[in-house]
Design a protein around this motif. Sequence first.
Motif, mmCIF file in Angstrom:
data_model
loop_
_atom_site.group_PDB
_atom_site.id
_atom_site.type_symbol
_atom_site.label_atom_id
_atom_site.label_comp_id
_atom_site.label_asym_id
_atom_site.label_seq_id
_atom_site.Cartn_x
_atom_site.Cartn_y
_atom_site.Cartn_z
ATOM 1 N N VAL A 49 -1.095 -11.529 -22.424
ATOM 2 C CA VAL A 49 0.205 -12.200 -22.422
ATOM 3 C C VAL A 49 1.106 -11.431 -23.392
ATOM 4 N N LYS A 50 2.124 -10.766 -22.871
ATOM 5 C CA LYS A 50 2.970 -9.902 -23.698
ATOM 6 C C LYS A 50 3.763 -10.702 -24.721
ATOM 7 N N ARG A 51 4.246 -11.879 -24.300
ATOM 8 C CA ARG A 51 5.104 -12.661 -25.197
ATOM 9 C C ARG A 51 4.678 -14.129 -25.170
ATOM 10 N N PRO A 52 3.580 -14.440 -25.853
ATOM 11 C CA PRO A 52 3.177 -15.849 -25.956
ATOM 12 C C PRO A 52 3.931 -16.538 -27.093
ATOM 13 N N TRP A 53 4.231 -17.836 -26.907
ATOM 14 C CA TRP A 53 5.081 -18.565 -27.845
ATOM 15 C C TRP A 53 4.447 -19.890 -28.268
ATOM 16 N N ASN A 54 4.788 -20.304 -29.460
ATOM 17 C CA ASN A 54 4.582 -21.689 -29.887
ATOM 18 C C ASN A 54 5.919 -22.396 -29.661
ATOM 19 N N ARG A 55 5.970 -23.278 -28.657
ATOM 20 C CA ARG A 55 7.198 -24.009 -28.361
ATOM 21 C C ARG A 55 7.245 -25.358 -29.074
ATOM 22 N N GLY A 56 6.202 -25.667 -29.838
ATOM 23 C CA GLY A 56 6.181 -26.929 -30.568
ATOM 24 C C GLY A 56 6.600 -26.723 -32.011
ATOM 25 N N ILE A 57 6.040 -27.526 -32.897
ATOM 26 C CA ILE A 57 6.303 -27.361 -34.336
ATOM 27 C C ILE A 57 5.448 -26.209 -34.840
ATOM 28 N N ILE A 259 3.146 -15.839 -31.185
ATOM 29 C CA ILE A 259 1.693 -15.828 -31.352
ATOM 30 C C ILE A 259 1.063 -14.691 -30.533
ATOM 31 N N THR A 260 -0.264 -14.603 -30.565
ATOM 32 C CA THR A 260 -1.039 -13.624 -29.798
ATOM 33 C C THR A 260 -1.946 -14.346 -28.811
ATOM 34 N N PHE A 261 -2.105 -13.766 -27.623
ATOM 35 C CA PHE A 261 -3.018 -14.324 -26.619
ATOM 36 C C PHE A 261 -3.546 -13.172 -25.764
ATOM 37 N N ILE A 262 -4.828 -12.838 -25.956
ATOM 38 C CA ILE A 262 -5.498 -11.787 -25.196
ATOM 39 C C ILE A 262 -6.785 -12.361 -24.619
ATOM 40 N N LEU A 263 -7.043 -12.096 -23.351
ATOM 41 C CA LEU A 263 -8.238 -12.573 -22.652
ATOM 42 C C LEU A 263 -8.946 -11.358 -22.075
ATOM 43 N N SER A 264 -10.196 -11.132 -22.491
ATOM 44 C CA SER A 264 -10.890 -9.932 -22.044
ATOM 45 C C SER A 264 -12.393 -10.222 -21.949
ATOM 46 N N GLY A 265 -13.189 -9.163 -21.861
ATOM 47 C CA GLY A 265 -14.640 -9.328 -21.797
ATOM 48 C C GLY A 265 -15.229 -8.888 -20.468
ATOM 49 N N ILE A 277 0.810 -10.705 -18.194
ATOM 50 C CA ILE A 277 1.624 -11.894 -17.987
ATOM 51 C C ILE A 277 2.755 -11.856 -19.007
ATOM 52 N N GLU A 278 3.957 -12.003 -18.546
ATOM 53 C CA GLU A 278 5.113 -11.812 -19.430
ATOM 54 C C GLU A 278 5.185 -12.875 -20.525
ATOM 55 N N GLU A 279 4.985 -14.156 -20.183
ATOM 56 C CA GLU A 279 5.105 -15.220 -21.179
ATOM 57 C C GLU A 279 4.093 -16.320 -20.909
ATOM 58 N N ALA A 280 3.669 -16.970 -21.976
ATOM 59 C CA ALA A 280 2.848 -18.178 -21.887
ATOM 60 C C ALA A 280 3.031 -18.911 -23.207
ATOM 61 N N GLU A 281 2.324 -20.032 -23.367
ATOM 62 C CA GLU A 281 2.460 -20.829 -24.583
ATOM 63 C C GLU A 281 1.122 -20.992 -25.287
ATOM 64 N N ILE A 282 1.207 -21.381 -26.532
ATOM 65 C CA ILE A 282 0.016 -21.574 -27.354
ATOM 66 C C ILE A 282 -0.914 -22.636 -26.766
ATOM 67 N N ILE A 283 -0.349 -23.621 -26.074
ATOM 68 C CA ILE A 283 -1.161 -24.687 -25.488
ATOM 69 C C ILE A 283 -1.842 -24.253 -24.191
ATOM 70 N N ASP A 284 -1.617 -23.001 -23.760
ATOM 71 C CA ASP A 284 -2.266 -22.496 -22.552
ATOM 72 C C ASP A 284 -3.621 -21.847 -22.838
ATOM 73 N N VAL A 285 -3.954 -21.643 -24.109
ATOM 74 C CA VAL A 285 -5.215 -20.975 -24.454
ATOM 75 C C VAL A 285 -6.412 -21.823 -24.033
#
Length: 305
Positions: A49-57, A259-265, A277-285
């Motif tokens: 996820v290139k640009r993951p965000w925390n959209r909450g507090i 934030i950071t979000f990488i999925l591999s293995g 993936i261009e964007e996602a949120e912290i609650i998507d992990v």
Amino acid sequence: MIIDQLAGHWCEGVLVDPNELIPPVNILDYHERKLIPNFSYLIDNGVWVKRPWNRGICDTIHGMKYLSTGSYDMEVNIGFFEYVKETLNDVKVAVFTTLPWAMRGYFYVPDYMVSLPPYYGPYYDDYMIWSLFVKPYLLRERNWNIVHFYLAINDMVSYCPSYSKHNPHPKSSKHAYLLYLDKLIGEIVEFLHNMGYWKDTIFVIASDHGYHLGCNVCRDLGFRTVNWCCDHPKPYDCYVWDFKQERRTDRYSGGPRRITFILSGGALDEEFRGRVIEEAEIIDVIPTIAKLMDIEYHTEGKSIL
């Protein structure tokens, strides 16, 4: 694996060293500049996820809550790993973290948990968490299913330069510490390969928040240079500061939300390898992990798959 205060991306055009064309420390820019080969290995062979965000507090306790539950609701009282253990008794879950993240509603598990005191940094470092606790567990417990561990020290490398050309030790700058973390990632991946685990492993890296740099918050704290990391205090929605003209620009910074979000293995399906993936949120992990494990877990977020 959660790496505290690791920004996954930054606003374009901000440089901490214009001569060297060095941006603030973040995964996207350092990956594109080939400065972090082991993070890049995971990115190139996984879902990034290139640009993951925390959209909450944004304050730390909220970020950890979002990462443990997949929800912005602070009232959720059971974290995903505890839910898995209580729902699927045959699943072996181990957690290596610090207080207060070992409490109910965060990363507590009624199985195997090592909880170090907060601010263990003066006595340990992230490599020691891996080598003294996590690695021995993986060697001893050959039938493990889920392992979560938390690397706290990057959060303590703050109120320091983002980049310094000369790095006398890993904690001298954010730049030096990210290179140190990259080597640690390389050792972990090599271990998983050597033990024959890699082909059966999903490796998730996330962070709870980023940090302020080169914005109006830094200027309000009294700093007069772009090249200075200023932790993650309020306000989180900050703006790029023009230090030459001494004014706030209209360019959004919001470093603590990045934030950071990488999925591999090796166990990741071939169809997902190299996906961006261009964007996602912290609650998507968490919902992403739940989907990969084929576990029904109702969250506010959604799987990036």
